[in-house]
Design a protein around this motif. Structure first.
Motif, PDB file in Angstrom:
ATOM      1  N   ASN A 442       1.072  -1.133  -0.135  1.00 19.43           N
ATOM      2  CA  ASN A 442      -0.126  -0.148   0.026  1.00 19.43           C
ATOM      3  C   ASN A 442       0.677   1.218  -0.073  1.00 19.43           C
ATOM      4  OD1 ASN A 442       1.307  -0.107   2.648  1.00 19.43           O
ATOM      5  ND2 ASN A 442      -0.749   0.998   3.478  1.00 19.43           N
ATOM      6  N   PRO A 443       2.023   1.259  -0.340  1.00 28.10           N
ATOM      7  CA  PRO A 443       2.934   2.444  -0.121  1.00 28.10           C
ATOM      8  C   PRO A 443       2.345   3.637  -0.765  1.00 28.10           C
ATOM      9  CG  PRO A 443       3.877   1.373  -1.726  1.00 28.10           C
ATOM     10  CD  PRO A 443       3.000   0.259  -1.223  1.00 28.10           C
ATOM     11  N   GLY A 444       2.274   4.881  -0.257  1.00 35.15           N
ATOM     12  CA  GLY A 444       2.021   6.002  -0.889  1.00 35.15           C
ATOM     13  C   GLY A 444       2.849   7.154  -0.590  1.00 35.15           C
ATOM     14  N   THR A 445       2.177   8.299  -0.579  1.00 33.21           N
ATOM     15  CA  THR A 445       3.086   9.663  -0.531  1.00 33.21           C
ATOM     16  C   THR A 445       3.437   9.935   0.946  1.00 33.21           C
ATOM     17  OG1 THR A 445       0.917  10.885  -0.538  1.00 33.21           O
ATOM     18  CG2 THR A 445       2.546  10.590  -2.605  1.00 33.21           C
ATOM     19  N   ASP A 446       3.060   9.191   2.087  1.00 35.85           N
ATOM     20  CA  ASP A 446       3.321   9.200   3.243  1.00 35.85           C
ATOM     21  C   ASP A 446       4.936   9.353   3.342  1.00 35.85           C
ATOM     22  OD1 ASP A 446       0.923   9.414   4.161  1.00 35.85           O
ATOM     23  OD2 ASP A 446       1.045   7.879   5.612  1.00 35.85           O
ATOM     24  N   ARG A 447       5.722   9.991   4.121  1.00 35.05           N
ATOM     25  CA  ARG A 447       6.999  10.149   4.273  1.00 35.05           C
ATOM     26  C   ARG A 447       7.359   8.774   4.616  1.00 35.05           C
ATOM     27  NH1 ARG A 447      11.326  12.267   1.997  1.00 35.05           N
ATOM     28  NH2 ARG A 447      12.811  11.908   3.687  1.00 35.05           N
ATOM     29  N   ASN A 448       6.787   8.039   5.210  1.00 34.03           N
ATOM     30  CA  ASN A 448       7.569   6.744   5.649  1.00 34.03           C
ATOM     31  C   ASN A 448       6.908   5.473   4.712  1.00 34.03           C
ATOM     32  OD1 ASN A 448       4.838   5.978   6.754  1.00 34.03           O
ATOM     33  ND2 ASN A 448       5.475   5.614   8.874  1.00 34.03           N
ATOM     34  N   TRP A 449       6.298   5.905   3.930  1.00 29.27           N
ATOM     35  CA  TRP A 449       5.728   4.861   2.486  1.00 29.27           C
ATOM     36  C   TRP A 449       4.513   4.193   3.089  1.00 29.27           C
ATOM     37  CZ3 TRP A 449       8.521   5.022  -1.929  1.00 29.27           C
ATOM     38  CH2 TRP A 449       9.963   5.517  -1.978  1.00 29.27           C
ATOM     39  N   THR A 450       4.402   3.820   4.407  1.00 32.68           N
ATOM     40  CA  THR A 450       3.520   2.708   4.688  1.00 32.68           C
ATOM     41  C   THR A 450       2.441   3.123   5.765  1.00 32.68           C
ATOM     42  OG1 THR A 450       4.587   1.537   6.377  1.00 32.68           O
ATOM     43  CG2 THR A 450       4.788   0.580   4.128  1.00 32.68           C
ATOM     44  N   GLY A 451       2.404   4.587   6.002  1.00 30.73           N
ATOM     45  CA  GLY A 451       1.631   5.005   7.240  1.00 30.73           C
ATOM     46  C   GLY A 451       2.136   4.510   8.671  1.00 30.73           C
ATOM     47  N   HIS A 452       1.631   3.486   9.132  1.00 29.59           N
ATOM     48  CA  HIS A 452       2.119   2.863  10.260  1.00 29.59           C
ATOM     49  C   HIS A 452       3.522   2.411   9.990  1.00 29.59           C
ATOM     50  CE1 HIS A 452       2.626   0.797  13.956  1.00 29.59           C
ATOM     51  NE2 HIS A 452       1.471   0.902  14.492  1.00 29.59           N
ATOM     52  N   PRO A 453       4.504   2.860  10.911  1.00 32.72           N
ATOM     53  CA  PRO A 453       5.902   2.314  10.899  1.00 32.72           C
ATOM     54  C   PRO A 453       6.112   0.596  10.558  1.00 32.72           C
ATOM     55  CG  PRO A 453       5.873   4.002  12.494  1.00 32.72           C
ATOM     56  CD  PRO A 453       4.375   3.527  12.140  1.00 32.72           C
ATOM     57  N   PHE A 454       5.109   0.046  11.392  1.00 30.23           N
ATOM     58  CA  PHE A 454       5.312  -1.395  11.541  1.00 30.23           C
ATOM     59  C   PHE A 454       4.671  -1.929  10.077  1.00 30.23           C
ATOM     60  CE2 PHE A 454       7.488  -2.738  15.413  1.00 30.23           C
ATOM     61  CZ  PHE A 454       7.704  -1.264  15.855  1.00 30.23           C
ATOM     62  N   VAL A 455       3.792  -1.228   9.332  1.00 31.13           N
ATOM     63  CA  VAL A 455       3.414  -2.051   8.077  1.00 31.13           C
ATOM     64  C   VAL A 455       4.662  -2.348   7.288  1.00 31.13           C
ATOM     65  CG1 VAL A 455       2.014  -1.879   6.257  1.00 31.13           C
ATOM     66  CG2 VAL A 455       1.149  -1.210   8.170  1.00 31.13           C
ATOM     67  N   GLN A 456       5.929  -1.549   7.475  1.00 30.02           N
ATOM     68  CA  GLN A 456       7.038  -1.937   6.706  1.00 30.02           C
ATOM     69  C   GLN A 456       7.436  -3.279   6.913  1.00 30.02           C
ATOM     70  OE1 GLN A 456      10.304   0.998   7.890  1.00 30.02           O
ATOM     71  NE2 GLN A 456       9.046   2.831   7.048  1.00 30.02           N
ATOM     72  N   SER A 457       7.493  -3.634   8.199  1.00 32.50           N
ATOM     73  CA  SER A 457       7.925  -5.064   8.655  1.00 32.50           C
ATOM     74  C   SER A 457       7.230  -6.096   7.795  1.00 32.50           C
ATOM     75  CB  SER A 457       7.869  -5.175  10.132  1.00 32.50           C
ATOM     76  OG  SER A 457       6.336  -5.180  10.379  1.00 32.50           O
ATOM     77  N   SER A 458       5.930  -6.037   7.436  1.00 35.38           N
ATOM     78  CA  SER A 458       5.193  -7.074   6.557  1.00 35.38           C
ATOM     79  C   SER A 458       5.489  -7.154   5.110  1.00 35.38           C
ATOM     80  CB  SER A 458       3.598  -6.644   6.633  1.00 35.38           C
ATOM     81  OG  SER A 458       3.209  -6.759   8.174  1.00 35.38           O
ATOM     82  N   TRP A 459       6.107  -5.708   4.671  1.00 35.82           N
ATOM     83  CA  TRP A 459       6.430  -5.824   3.308  1.00 35.82           C
ATOM     84  C   TRP A 459       7.750  -6.496   3.285  1.00 35.82           C
ATOM     85  CZ3 TRP A 459       6.656  -0.239   0.514  1.00 35.82           C
ATOM     86  CH2 TRP A 459       7.194  -0.367  -0.742  1.00 35.82           C
ATOM     87  N   TYR A 460       8.577  -6.280   4.335  1.00 32.06           N
ATOM     88  CA  TYR A 460       9.916  -6.880   4.366  1.00 32.06           C
ATOM     89  C   TYR A 460       9.611  -8.235   4.525  1.00 32.06           C
ATOM     90  CZ  TYR A 460      14.437  -7.765   5.990  1.00 32.06           C
ATOM     91  OH  TYR A 460      15.857  -8.319   6.180  1.00 32.06           O
TER      92      TYR A 460
END
Ligand code: BDP
Length: 708
Positions: A442-460
């Motif tokens: 779901n990445p978007g224009t939010d500075r951290n790409w995913t909104g909740h910082p921990f959504v990054q971990s699921s992408w990872y």
């Protein structure tokens, strides 16, 4: 720190012993070869190693001194060609890599070698990961290769830049400014994916706008493809099946009509004229109102094969989605299996069926889709969801690694014991010629790409598992924490514990024991177990939980829809028997009396209440643990997560109280006295259904409409 770097964070190694070790072994970088991919590897390594070592690591052309990192392929690099790595390289295939110590011209060196430039790039990212996670380089001997061919991210981005089920801002693709302006984010996006070995992206929504294939858009898409190419990422597009009509060229989209076939051939040639290495089409057909071959009396194989034939001359593939459920059938669970089973063996070789992990729709817990293991002659790939459509959007912490591995490690028994989904996806249960895994991000224009910082971990986690499904969710989470935050055990251990329980907490406060789809209609954020009237019965909550005076749950045994018979033995028996079905899946398959005795000794009603309350307790525990970490990471990310956990606790209570109070109207039983009483009446919770802020204005039911 704002999370923009994701896990590609190259801050100086904090552990002095490690830093010394690294500085002793890494004095210079030699990347022989001139391709854009090797240039990307060189640049990543130079900035990464310099950052991690806290000094400039020079790029050299020869081995002037001890301690070189030598990167390349036998074709690009005379140094590597001279190393006699033949057998080892052969074993890792076209995309794999090896990393090991060696001696070149009597000098110690670390070599990152591969058969292809992109393999060398993957090896470079892996090498950086070793340093980011403070791994010792002593005795390093790594050989790594991906287990599936297609490791693909799916975006559900609309051309108006709103992202379906995306909660992190607008779509990354700036259609108005492309191709002239190329945002630097596109390159960072490619780096993020390439660091995991992801090799394909579908950049638009499966509910596809036909304009995506217009020349106007193809010119823009080609510019993105040019940026992604050096990173080994191929461009794919979701297409609208009705395109020949939507373009105004034909009055039909019947796949057996020669004019339609000619139309797709010509359009596909056009796509390849813009993007010579275009990957192929992703198709959602005859599903939730999307057009498809059935509109012309044809089946999914007719539909997919026509596109496959248009793509075949160029080496392209069709990802054909199995997410279909005819409203006329009695049990949505059965839909995909009933439709696709008769078609096994009828698809072209360059078609892959893309199947969601469960039979319904990315719920907090589902049994596996019975299509996995049922199609020996149809290439079948996985579709996971990373964007948290059913897990609290960008507000709740819900690491999806455990959900992914639970699914990948499930034994389908398709060819006897050991036929796990992971192996099946690899083509090791049946001989699939093309294999893959897709993840809806779901990445978007939010500075951290995913909104909740921990959504990054699921992408990872998705990317790491697409590379190697045998990794553990816990090991992956630990890597991610180390790379994204720091290597301090005082931080790692509690955060790992939070992450590893977060998914189960989400199951508990939403839908324990195999309940499912209790979400408010449309937006899928908050609860609405009372929801019983919609244009389609299978869009209501009551359809799924079947709560009544006599009990709760959906009977899918022989006395009900018999969907359980879609599983091979011994699973059909195991799930079909109330005494043996795993309790976490129980209400998926059985309608069970409120007084049924559970393994804990509690009645079903008491167990249900217990689990709803445990879900809230788990969130409160996560909150308490997080709050103790202040000072161990940057204040910005610390406070963001802290605030989001406050929201999560509030929502978990709303979920719990809504569900417990509502199900109580059927069970007629009391909430045991030792639990805190819901603060409000059921009516109050019902009134909240339309008051959540939900960023999806396209959906009339989903935006916040209540004024009072
Ligand atoms: C559901 C979503 C919907 C998607 C659909 C799909 O609610 O927005 O379009 O799946 O996967 O999860 O096609």
């Amino acid at each position: 720190e704002d999370g923009y770097e994701m896990w590609l964070r190259y801050h100086t190694v904090a552990d002095n012993n490690r830093l010394k070790e690294y500085r002793g072994q890494i004095k210079q970088l030699v990347v022989e070869g001139e391709s854009p991919t090797l240039a990307a590897a060189r640049q990543e390594l130079q900035s990464g190693l310099s950052g991690l070592l806290g000094l400039t690591v020079p790029v050299q052309t020869g081995l002037a001194r001890q301690g070189s990192v030598v990167v390349g392929t036998p074709a690009s690099s005379p140094l590597i060609a001279g190393l006699d790595l033949g057998d080892a390289l052969q074993a890792v295939g076209p995309e794999g890599f090896i990393i090991r110590h060696t001696r070149i011209n009597k000098r110690d060196a670390l070599v990152i070698a591969a058969n292809t430039d992109v393999g060398a790039l993957y090896g470079s990212f892996h090498f950086l990961r070793l340093l980011q996670t403070h791994t010792s380089l002593k005795d390093l001997a790594i050989e790594s290769a991906p287990r599936v061919h297609h490791r693909v991210v799916n975006h559900w981005d609309n051309l108006n830049r709103l992202v379906e089920r995306g909660y992190a801002g607008l779509s990354l693709w700036e259609w108005g400014n492309l191709p002239q302006h190329k945002s630097p984010r596109y390159t960072d996006y490619a780096r993020i994916n390439a660091s995991l070995g992801i090799n394909g992206t579908v950049i638009n929504n499966v509910n596809a706008d036909p304009r995506i294939l217009s020349d106007q858009f193809l010119e823009k898409i080609a510019a993105l493809a040019d940026i992604f190419r050096p990173y080994g990422i191929r461009m794919y597009l979701s297409i609208n099946y009705d395109s020949p009509r939507a373009f105004g060229d034909l009055d039909t989209a019947d796949p057996l009509d020669p004019r339609v076939q000619a139309w797709w051939k010509a359009r596909t040639e056009k796509v390849y004229s813009y993007i010579p290495d275009f990957g192929g089409y992703l198709v959602k057909a005859d599903s939730e109102g999307q057009p498809g071959p059935q509109g012309y009396g044809r089946d999914h194989a007719d539909g997919a094969n026509m596109l496959a034939d248009a793509l075949a001359p160029f080496g392209g593939v069709v990802f054909w989605r199995a997410f279909v459920y005819d409203p006329a059938i009695a049990d949505r669970f059965r839909g995909a299996w009933d439709e696709f089973l008769p078609l096994d063996g009828k698809f072209r070789e360059n078609v892959i069926l893309q199947v969601k992990n469960g039979p319904i729709d990315f719920q907090p817990r589902e049994p596996f889709s019975p299509l996995f293991g049922a199609l020996p002659k149809t290439n079948t790939m996985m579709e996971f969801q990373i964007t948290q459509e059913y897990f609290g959007f960008d507000k709740h912490l819900a690491y999806q690694g455990p959900l992914f591995t639970e699914s990948l490690n499930t034994d389908t028994f398709a060819k006897g014991e050991g036929s796990t989904i992971g192996k099946l996806l690899e083509g090791k249960v049946f001989e699939y010629t093309r294999t893959g895994m897709a993840g809806v991000i779901n990445p978007g224009t939010d500075r951290n790409w995913t909104g909740h910082p921990f959504v990054q971990s699921s992408w990872y986690a998705f990317g790491r598992l697409a590379w190697d499904h045998s990794l553990s969710a816990e090991a992956i989470a630990e890597e991610w924490i180390r790379m994204t935050f720091n290597n301090n055990p005082a931080f790692i251990d509690p955060v790992l514990a939070i992450m590893m329980q977060s998914r189960e907490a989400g199951v508990n406060y939403r839908s324990p024991l195999g309940l499912t789809h209790l979400f408010a209609q449309g937006h899928h954020y908050g609860p609405a177990p009372w929801y019983e009237k919609a244009e389609r019965a299978d869009w209501t909550a009551a359809y799924y939980h079947r709560a009544a005076k006599d009990g709760i749950g959906f009977d899918r045994t022989a006395s009900g829809s018999n969907a359980v018979a879609q599983y091979p033995e011994p699973l059909a028996k195991l799930y079909g028997n109330l005494d043996t079905v795993p309790e976490e899946l129980m209400l998926w398959f059985h309608h069970v009396s409120w007084d049924h005795r559970m393994q804990s000794g509690r009645t079903l009603w008491d167990e249900l209440v217990h689990l709803y309350y445990s879900g809230v307790d788990q969130v409160r525990h996560m909150q308490k643990e997080w709050d103790k970490l202040e000072g161990l990471i940057d204040q910005t990310r610390f406070e963001q997560v802290k605030a989001l956990l406050v929201i999560q606790e509030r929502d978990a209570v709303i979920w719990r109280d809504s569900c417990v109070l509502y199900f109580q109207t059927w069970s007629g039983k009391a909430i045991p006295a030792n639990y805190e009483k819901p603060a409000h009446s059921l009516d109050h919770y019902r009134s909240l259904e339309r008051t959540f802020y939900v960023p999806e204005p396209w959906h009339p039911a989903s935006s916040s409409r209540a004024l009072k």
